[in-house]
Write an enzyme that holds these catalytic residues in place. Structure first.
Site, PDB file in Angstrom:
ATOM      1  N   ASN A  17     128.882  86.928  23.698  1.00  0.00           N
ATOM      2  CA  ASN A  17     130.280  87.303  23.465  1.00  0.00           C
ATOM      3  C   ASN A  17     130.589  88.581  24.256  1.00  0.00           C
ATOM      4  OD1 ASN A  17     132.498  88.729  22.272  1.00  0.00           O
ATOM      5  ND2 ASN A  17     132.419  87.334  20.535  1.00  0.00           N
ATOM      6  N   ASP A  19     133.562  90.218  24.427  1.00  0.00           N
ATOM      7  CA  ASP A  19     134.782  90.920  23.978  1.00  0.00           C
ATOM      8  C   ASP A  19     134.716  92.425  24.203  1.00  0.00           C
ATOM      9  OD1 ASP A  19     135.621  88.481  23.010  1.00  0.00           O
ATOM     10  OD2 ASP A  19     135.369  88.998  20.894  1.00  0.00           O
ATOM     11  N   HIS A  20     133.537  92.997  23.948  1.00  0.00           N
ATOM     12  CA  HIS A  20     133.501  94.459  23.926  1.00  0.00           C
ATOM     13  C   HIS A  20     133.347  95.089  25.305  1.00  0.00           C
ATOM     14  CE1 HIS A  20     134.339  94.365  19.819  1.00  0.00           C
ATOM     15  NE2 HIS A  20     133.295  93.592  19.560  1.00  0.00           N
ATOM     16  N   ARG A  28     140.839 102.606  28.630  1.00  0.00           N
ATOM     17  CA  ARG A  28     141.530 103.330  29.694  1.00  0.00           C
ATOM     18  C   ARG A  28     142.707 102.544  30.291  1.00  0.00           C
ATOM     19  NH1 ARG A  28     138.926 107.885  31.970  1.00  0.00           N
ATOM     20  NH2 ARG A  28     138.192 108.991  30.147  1.00  0.00           N
ATOM     21  N   HIS A  53     137.051  86.126  22.378  1.00  0.00           N
ATOM     22  CA  HIS A  53     138.027  86.006  21.288  1.00  0.00           C
ATOM     23  C   HIS A  53     139.361  86.600  21.740  1.00  0.00           C
ATOM     24  CE1 HIS A  53     138.922  87.043  16.746  1.00  0.00           C
ATOM     25  NE2 HIS A  53     139.878  86.332  17.302  1.00  0.00           N
ATOM     26  N   ARG A  55     142.488  87.766  20.601  1.00  0.00           N
ATOM     27  CA  ARG A  55     143.154  88.127  19.346  1.00  0.00           C
ATOM     28  C   ARG A  55     144.662  88.193  19.524  1.00  0.00           C
ATOM     29  NH1 ARG A  55     141.127  90.636  14.859  1.00  0.00           N
ATOM     30  NH2 ARG A  55     138.872  90.558  14.684  1.00  0.00           N
ATOM     31  N   ARG A  59     143.627  93.113  21.507  1.00  0.00           N
ATOM     32  CA  ARG A  59     142.982  94.431  21.518  1.00  0.00           C
ATOM     33  C   ARG A  59     141.802  94.496  22.489  1.00  0.00           C
ATOM     34  NH1 ARG A  59     140.151  94.546  15.588  1.00  0.00           N
ATOM     35  NH2 ARG A  59     142.259  94.022  14.967  1.00  0.00           N
ATOM     36  N   GLU A  80     137.334  81.732  21.165  1.00  0.00           N
ATOM     37  CA  GLU A  80     137.547  82.049  19.749  1.00  0.00           C
ATOM     38  C   GLU A  80     139.000  82.373  19.522  1.00  0.00           C
ATOM     39  OE1 GLU A  80     135.547  85.145  17.542  1.00  0.00           O
ATOM     40  OE2 GLU A  80     133.708  84.549  18.524  1.00  0.00           O
ATOM     41  N   THR A 111     135.903  90.437  12.792  1.00  0.00           N
ATOM     42  CA  THR A 111     136.139  89.269  11.934  1.00  0.00           C
ATOM     43  C   THR A 111     135.349  89.445  10.637  1.00  0.00           C
ATOM     44  OG1 THR A 111     136.207  88.045  13.994  1.00  0.00           O
ATOM     45  CG2 THR A 111     136.246  86.755  11.978  1.00  0.00           C
ATOM     46  N   GLU A 161     130.184  77.343  12.496  1.00  0.00           N
ATOM     47  CA  GLU A 161     129.417  78.550  12.802  1.00  0.00           C
ATOM     48  C   GLU A 161     129.320  79.356  11.519  1.00  0.00           C
ATOM     49  OE1 GLU A 161     130.129  80.635  16.448  1.00  0.00           O
ATOM     50  OE2 GLU A 161     129.489  82.549  15.586  1.00  0.00           O
ATOM     51  N   HIS A 204     127.371  86.786  14.264  1.00  0.00           N
ATOM     52  CA  HIS A 204     128.041  88.002  13.814  1.00  0.00           C
ATOM     53  C   HIS A 204     127.019  89.028  13.339  1.00  0.00           C
ATOM     54  CE1 HIS A 204     131.149  90.738  12.550  1.00  0.00           C
ATOM     55  NE2 HIS A 204     132.002  89.954  13.149  1.00  0.00           N
TER      56      HIS A 204
HETATM   57  N1  PXP Z   1     130.750  84.573  16.252  1.00  0.00           N
HETATM   58  C1  PXP Z   1     132.021  84.766  15.865  1.00  0.00           C
HETATM   59  C2  PXP Z   1     132.784  83.599  15.334  1.00  0.00           C
HETATM   60  C3  PXP Z   1     132.630  86.038  15.973  1.00  0.00           C
HETATM   61  O1  PXP Z   1     133.894  86.215  15.557  1.00  0.00           O
HETATM   62  C4  PXP Z   1     131.889  87.092  16.550  1.00  0.00           C
HETATM   63  C5  PXP Z   1     132.528  88.427  16.731  1.00  0.00           C
HETATM   64  O2  PXP Z   1     133.620  88.337  17.569  1.00  0.00           O
HETATM   65  C6  PXP Z   1     130.576  86.830  16.957  1.00  0.00           C
HETATM   66  C7  PXP Z   1     130.018  85.568  16.773  1.00  0.00           C
HETATM   67  C8  PXP Z   1     129.740  87.887  17.581  1.00  0.00           C
HETATM   68  O3  PXP Z   1     129.522  88.929  16.681  1.00  0.00           O
HETATM   69  P1  PXP Z   1     128.884  90.267  17.183  1.00  0.00           P
HETATM   70  O4  PXP Z   1     129.805  90.842  18.198  1.00  0.00           O
HETATM   71  O5  PXP Z   1     128.778  91.096  15.948  1.00  0.00           O
HETATM   72  O6  PXP Z   1     127.543  89.922  17.767  1.00  0.00           O
END
Ligand code: PXP
Length: 254
Positions: A17, A19-20, A28, A53, A55, A59, A80, A111, A161, A204
């Site tokens: 994932n 996202d971060h 920035r 994901h 959102r 964000r 997601e 989440t 999941e 997660h």
């Molecule tokens: N699975 C789902 C459905 C999630 O929403 C997330 C977080 O966005 C993850 C997995 C990954 O979680 P983490 O970033 O804590 O590893």
């Protein structure tokens, strides 16, 4: 010697994932670091899929990121999203390999729980039908709870999941009886979901410290891991962080 613990369905996949990466970029407001570049690095390093994901508040991942990921990836994208009309339109426009339906609250940091499929069964059945018809593999992010799993099966989702957050938190905070209870719940519910014919994923909060017991469940086909891997990549790089996670997963499975 006991039989080696192999999945009844195949090798355990690692979905990364990203996202971060977008969270850091958006701090920035510019173009760096680029989540698509991270996704391609993860692909080269052996990711079996990329999760992102989108959102409602954008964000982290943006619409443009989803377009870029759809253009550049060779591995499957797991998109997601919340069960909203807006997200359904976007998913149907891109038809990613997989769509994971998650609950979403604006005020949450991440989440927080699983989707209440049992309460919204009719609505979700109608919501996922066009996504399935369009060829997306629909996954429902739920707590390891029998009612939710049964409801997910009834609405025709091929994948669930299971939310590992409570187990990971109990592990990190040293609450051993909670950890054991959460672990047992995940173990039993993986077996149960699999027995209903559902493909089981989990994710997660997974880290090097808590991944192995979950990777050890033979019914689990895929782990989706983000925050920890992206954080660890700051210190060692994404490839080495993934390689270590992969090793732990393989050890747990061997
Ligand atoms: N699975 C789902 C459905 C999630 O929403 C997330 C977080 O966005 C993850 C997995 C990954 O979680 P983490 O970033 O804590 O590893």
């Amino acid at each position: 010697m006991p039989e080696p613990l192999t999945s009844p369905l195949g090798r355990l996949r690692l979905g990364v994932n990203i996202d971060h990466v977008a969270t850091v970029r958006n701090a920035r407001g510019g173009a760096y670091p680029d989540p698509a570049r991270a996704a391609l690095m993860a692909e080269v390093a052996g990711a079996d899929g990329i999760t992102a994901h989108l959102r409602e508040d954008r964000r982290h991942i943006t619409d443009r990121d989803i377009e870029a990921l759809m253009e550049c990836l060779n591995v499957p994208l797991n998109f997601e999203m919340a069960a909203t009309d807006e997200m359904q339109v976007i998913a149907l426009r891109h038809t990613p390999h997989a769509v994971c339906i998650v609950p979403e609250k604006r005020e949450e940091r991440t989440t927080e729980g699983g989707l209440d499929v049992a309460r919204e069964e009719n609505k979700l059945a109608h919501f996922i039908a066009p996504l399935r018809d369009a060829g997306c593999r629909v996954s429902i992010f739920i707590a390891a709870d029998k009612r939710q799993i049964e409801a997910a099966a009834r609405i025709g989702a091929p994948v669930v999941e299971l939310h590992t957050g409570a187990y990971c938190d109990a592990h990190a905070e040293g609450r051993s009886s909670d950890r054991t209870a959460e672990f047992e719940r995940l173990r039993e519910m993986s077996v149960f979901a699999h027995s209903l014919g559902l493909e089981v994923h989990a994710g997660h909060g997974l880290t090097y410290d808590c991944v192995k017991p979950i990777a050890n469940f033979p019914e689990v086909m895929e782990l989706n891991i983000g925050h920890f891997l992206i954080g660890e990549a700051i210190f060692v790089g994404l490839g080495p962080a993934m390689a270590k996670m992969r090793t732990l997963m393989d050890e747990a499975r061997a």
